[in-house]
Design a protein around this motif. Structure first.
Motif, short mmCIF file in Angstrom:
data_model
loop_
_atom_site.label_atom_id
_atom_site.label_comp_id
_atom_site.label_asym_id
_atom_site.label_seq_id
_atom_site.Cartn_x
_atom_site.Cartn_y
_atom_site.Cartn_z
N ARG A 145 0.81 -1.22 0.00
CA ARG A 145 0.00 0.00 0.00
C ARG A 145 0.84 1.27 0.00
O ARG A 145 0.53 2.23 -0.70
N GLU A 146 1.88 1.28 0.79
CA GLU A 146 2.71 2.48 0.90
C GLU A 146 3.24 2.91 -0.46
O GLU A 146 3.19 4.10 -0.82
N VAL A 147 3.77 1.97 -1.23
CA VAL A 147 4.31 2.31 -2.55
C VAL A 147 3.19 2.69 -3.50
O VAL A 147 3.30 3.67 -4.26
N ALA A 148 2.10 1.94 -3.48
CA ALA A 148 0.98 2.22 -4.39
C ALA A 148 0.44 3.63 -4.19
O ALA A 148 0.13 4.33 -5.16
N GLU A 149 0.36 4.07 -2.94
CA GLU A 149 -0.17 5.41 -2.66
C GLU A 149 0.82 6.50 -3.03
O GLU A 149 0.44 7.66 -3.16
N ALA A 150 2.10 6.14 -3.19
CA ALA A 150 3.11 7.14 -3.53
C ALA A 150 3.36 7.24 -5.03
O ALA A 150 4.23 7.99 -5.45
N MET A 151 2.60 6.51 -5.82
CA MET A 151 2.81 6.53 -7.27
C MET A 151 1.95 7.61 -7.92
O MET A 151 0.82 7.87 -7.50
N CYS A 152 2.51 8.24 -8.96
CA CYS A 152 1.74 9.22 -9.72
C CYS A 152 1.69 8.80 -11.19
O CYS A 152 2.59 8.14 -11.69
N ASP A 153 0.62 9.18 -11.86
CA ASP A 153 0.37 8.74 -13.22
C ASP A 153 1.26 9.46 -14.23
O ASP A 153 1.54 10.66 -14.11
N VAL A 154 1.70 8.70 -15.22
CA VAL A 154 2.37 9.26 -16.39
C VAL A 154 1.37 9.16 -17.54
O VAL A 154 1.20 8.10 -18.13
N PRO A 155 0.66 10.25 -17.85
CA PRO A 155 -0.37 10.19 -18.88
C PRO A 155 0.21 10.03 -20.28
O PRO A 155 1.30 10.51 -20.59
N GLU A 156 -0.52 9.36 -21.14
CA GLU A 156 -0.04 9.06 -22.49
C GLU A 156 0.15 10.31 -23.34
O GLU A 156 0.98 10.33 -24.24
N ASP A 157 -0.60 11.37 -23.06
CA ASP A 157 -0.57 12.54 -23.95
C ASP A 157 0.58 13.50 -23.66
O ASP A 157 0.67 14.56 -24.26
N ASP A 158 1.49 13.13 -22.74
CA ASP A 158 2.59 14.03 -22.41
C ASP A 158 3.88 13.72 -23.15
O ASP A 158 4.92 14.27 -22.85
N VAL A 159 3.84 12.82 -24.11
CA VAL A 159 5.05 12.44 -24.82
C VAL A 159 5.23 13.29 -26.07
O VAL A 159 4.29 13.46 -26.86
N PRO A 160 6.40 13.88 -26.26
CA PRO A 160 6.64 14.67 -27.49
C PRO A 160 6.79 13.74 -28.69
O PRO A 160 6.85 12.51 -28.55
N GLU A 161 6.89 14.33 -29.88
CA GLU A 161 7.01 13.53 -31.10
C GLU A 161 8.34 12.78 -31.12
O GLU A 161 9.37 13.27 -30.66
N GLY A 162 8.28 11.57 -31.68
CA GLY A 162 9.48 10.75 -31.76
C GLY A 162 9.10 9.32 -32.09
O GLY A 162 7.96 9.02 -32.44
N PRO A 163 10.04 8.39 -31.96
CA PRO A 163 9.78 6.98 -32.30
C PRO A 163 8.69 6.35 -31.44
O PRO A 163 7.94 5.49 -31.91
#
Length: 657
Positions: A217-235
């Motif tokens: 639980r401790e680790v799960a509550e400390a995680m934050c989302d990396v949303p798909e739409d934040d990636v710049p153009e590239g491979p």
């Protein structure tokens, strides 16, 4: 046969050599079998391990299953349903396993039984021993496939001989299984060890729930989302997943998981990009939790660069790194996880430290003043005087060691600890900004550069101390030339031998006024049970209060202020990362741990020292059994003799007198 004669190897030898490339250890078997289960469309996969895995490995799934004819072909060399020809490889592989050699390779070095039933079909069992099919017959079984592997490496004793201890081998199995559990949150993955469940994911498709099942639980509550739409153009088409708060970290990369098109890989470029995104929020030796998914055109990535498909190569690696770093950094910024004053990888200001005989939650005056006057680089180094709070977010104080501790049971040991603290006194003069400086006068201490004679030592060369280089190396002149002393390595050697001497007698500990509870991951819990005796002898009195929570009552005296109870996690991780057999006995295990523990209270780099502190450090180092190397084998002293210096300045050119 003469040594110059070249001849063709017999088929059996060739098969065993090829099998060794794929089946390196029990975890290699688990990896191949779990990949096959996921490729078969399983919604549930159960991995059961006996001891270290050589005695028995069983992987059961509810996938599509195989008919009798398919089973017969599945154990033959280079047979697969996942690719048809070289064009499929050139265009990119979309499945996890594809070479058609896993089952054949496993069967070549074990006793293998596969029981499988396709939906709507009949069940079949096939047995392979040492690469030869010994039986195939009808079998009653549910739809899906069960693979039983026993006596792994029974016919390759050399391979079995070089396996690590049981806990290390199971730790590798744990890593593989948890990785595929994290990579496939829509698949219910269970790991059992000697009949007891280690962890089980829900298979609901929720990644955070999966992290909760695997890491707690401790680790799960400390995680934050990396949303798909934040990636710049590239491979990369997308970068998504979860990364931890900077305060929730560990001492190894074990929990930094990266997946490319669903495949668990150890992509160095991706991992470095993740660390770069944290920038100064993490100390150089701390690593976050991360579960990152990279989606990319299969044709632009090569998964065939490693025999066990653990590494990948990107066509445009630098741009991939930029994409990952940008995505992770954006996620951390979105969560407001940018700190400006707390030391890197250490506790936020409101978190308290363990202090002998002090009031709970009351920091000492000298440390308060040091924190308020240090510069950025110096502030990062004061972490050696603080409790390790890598166990959770800055807002959590459950396991940061907020309780104070009782007085030491060993006055000499306490004195040593105090002397070590005194060596951390920092300079605030303008001289500290220079790359190399002489020591400034303080009180009655004299300038070392004005000393007429070189100081005498028993083991170290006679030397006249000149100053510091980069506030990390002590610079001194000897009769033969010049020496540099790594102040951290020197202090680490001193602390290591102090710990050794303490351990040979009565282990000195500091009792916590209130026991501190730490939540362990499934892997850490397994390691704790296996090595609790070593931890106890080292000074950690702790016990499990439930499946994943350990209660710590005492800590080793020397590291009480600089690390605290949460150090147990780092100690446990060393059993995996060291990759040695030295931990086969408690004594050898403790010696490894002493070397790691010695690092925590030691003077760090980028720390200004006064002349008296340097003299004290060198004098104590001189009394060590081995003053020339730190306990990890790094050199403490590097010497440049006069001949080398003159050669570098080309003083031997013709005509020079």
């Amino acid at each position: 046969m003469t040594t110059s004669e070249i001849r063709e190897l017999d088929p059996q030898t060739v098969e065993r050599i090829a099998a060794g490339e794929v089946v390196e250890r029990p975890a290699s078997v688990v990896k191949e079998l779990v990949e096959n289960s996921i490729d078969a469309g399983a919604s549930r996969v159960t991995v059961s391990i006996d001891r270290d895995g050589t005695d028995g490995i069983r992987v059961t799934d509810d996938g599509t299953g195989m008919s009798r004819d398919e089973l017969k072909h599945a154990v033959e060399k280079h047979t697969t349903s996942k690719i048809r020809n070289i064009d499929d490889l050139e265009s990119g592989v979309a499945t996890l396993g594809f070479r058609g050699e896993a089952l054949h390779a496993i069967g070549a070095v074990s006793r293998l039984t596969i029981t499988s039933k396709p939906r709507g079909g009949q069940g079949t069992a096939i047995t392979v021993e040492g690469g030869s099919v010994t039986d195939i017959s009808p079998a009653g079984c549910p739809p899906g496939t069960t693979v039983d592997v026993s006596d792994l490496f029974y016919n390759v004793p050399a391979r079995r001989k070089y396996l690590k201890q049981e806990t290390t081998e199971f730790a590798h199995v744990n890593t593989v299984t948890t990785s595929y559990g994290l990579a496939n949150p829509d698949v219910a993955v269970t790991l059992e060890h000697d009949g007891r469940e280690t962890f089980a994911t829900t298979g609901t498709g929720n990644l955070r729930e999966t992290v909760l099942a695997v890491y707690g639980r401790e680790v799960a509550e400390a995680m934050c989302d990396v949303p798909e739409d934040d990636v710049p153009e590239g491979p990369l088409d997308t970068v998504s997943g979860l990364v931890s708060h900077p305060e929730t970290n560990r001492s190894s990369r074990e929990y930094l998981s990266t997946f490319v098109n669903g495949r668990y890989v150890t992509a160095g470029a991706v991992r470095e990009a993740v660390l770069d995104a944290y920038d100064t929020q993490l100390a150089p030796d701390r690593y976050p939790f991360a579960v990152l998914f990279l989606e990319v055109d299969p044709g632009t990535v090569d998964v065939n660069v490693h025999p066990r498909k653990l590494e990948v190569r990107f066509a445009d690696e630098s741009t991939v790194q930029d994409q990952v770093e940008t995505a992770v950094e954006a996620a951390l910024l979105e969560e407001g996880l940018v700190r400006s004053s707390a030391p890197r990888g250490q506790s936020a200001p409101e978190q308290t430290e363990i202090r002998p005989g002090g009031e709970e939650g009351q920091p000492s005056e000298d440390k308060q003043s040091t924190t308020s006057t240090t510069t950025g680089s110096e502030r990062a180094e004061t972490e050696s005087n603080r409790v390790d709070t890598s166990s959770g977010p800055a807002t959590s104080t459950e396991d940061t060691g907020s309780a104070n501790v009782s007085n030491s049971t060993d006055e000499d040991y306490s004195t040593n600890s105090t002397q070590s603290d005194e060596r951390f006194t920092e300079q605030t003069s303008d001289e500290s900004d220079t790359t190399q400086r002489k020591f400034s006068s303080s009180g009655t201490q004299q300038r070392l550069a004005d000393t007429e004679e070189k100081r005498r030592f028993e083991q170290l060369p006679r030397m006249q101390i000149l100053g510091q280089l980069d506030e990390t190396y002590i610079v001194a002149e000897t009769s033969d030339g010049l020496v540099l002393v790594d102040q951290h390595a020197a202090d680490e050697r001193i602390n290591y031998e102090r710990l050794q001497n303490s351990f040979t007698g009565k282990t000195t500990t500091q009792a916590l006024a209130e026991p501190v509870r730490l939540e362990l991951t499934a892997q850490e819990q397994s390691l704790f049970e296996a090595h609790s005796d070593a931890l106890s002898r080292l000074g950690f009195q702790a016990s499990l209060v439930d499946e994943k929570t350990v209660e710590v009552r005492t800590v080793p005296t020397l590291v009480a202020e600089s690390a605290g109870p949460a150090l147990i996690r780092d100690v446990l991780s060393e059993f995996i990362s060291s990759e040695t057999d030295a931990a086969e006995t408690v004594e050898a295990a403790v010696d490894e741990l002493l070397a790691d523990l010695a690092c925590y209270p030691s003077i760090t780099g980028n720390t200004s020292l006064m002349d008296g502190s340097v003299v004290s450090l060198l004098s104590t180092l001189d009394s060590c059994d081995n003053p020339y190397a730190c306990p990890h084998g790094r050199p403490v002293i590097v010497e440049f003799d006069t001949d080398e210096i003159e050669a570098r300045f080309e003083r031997d050119y013709p005509g020079h007198s």
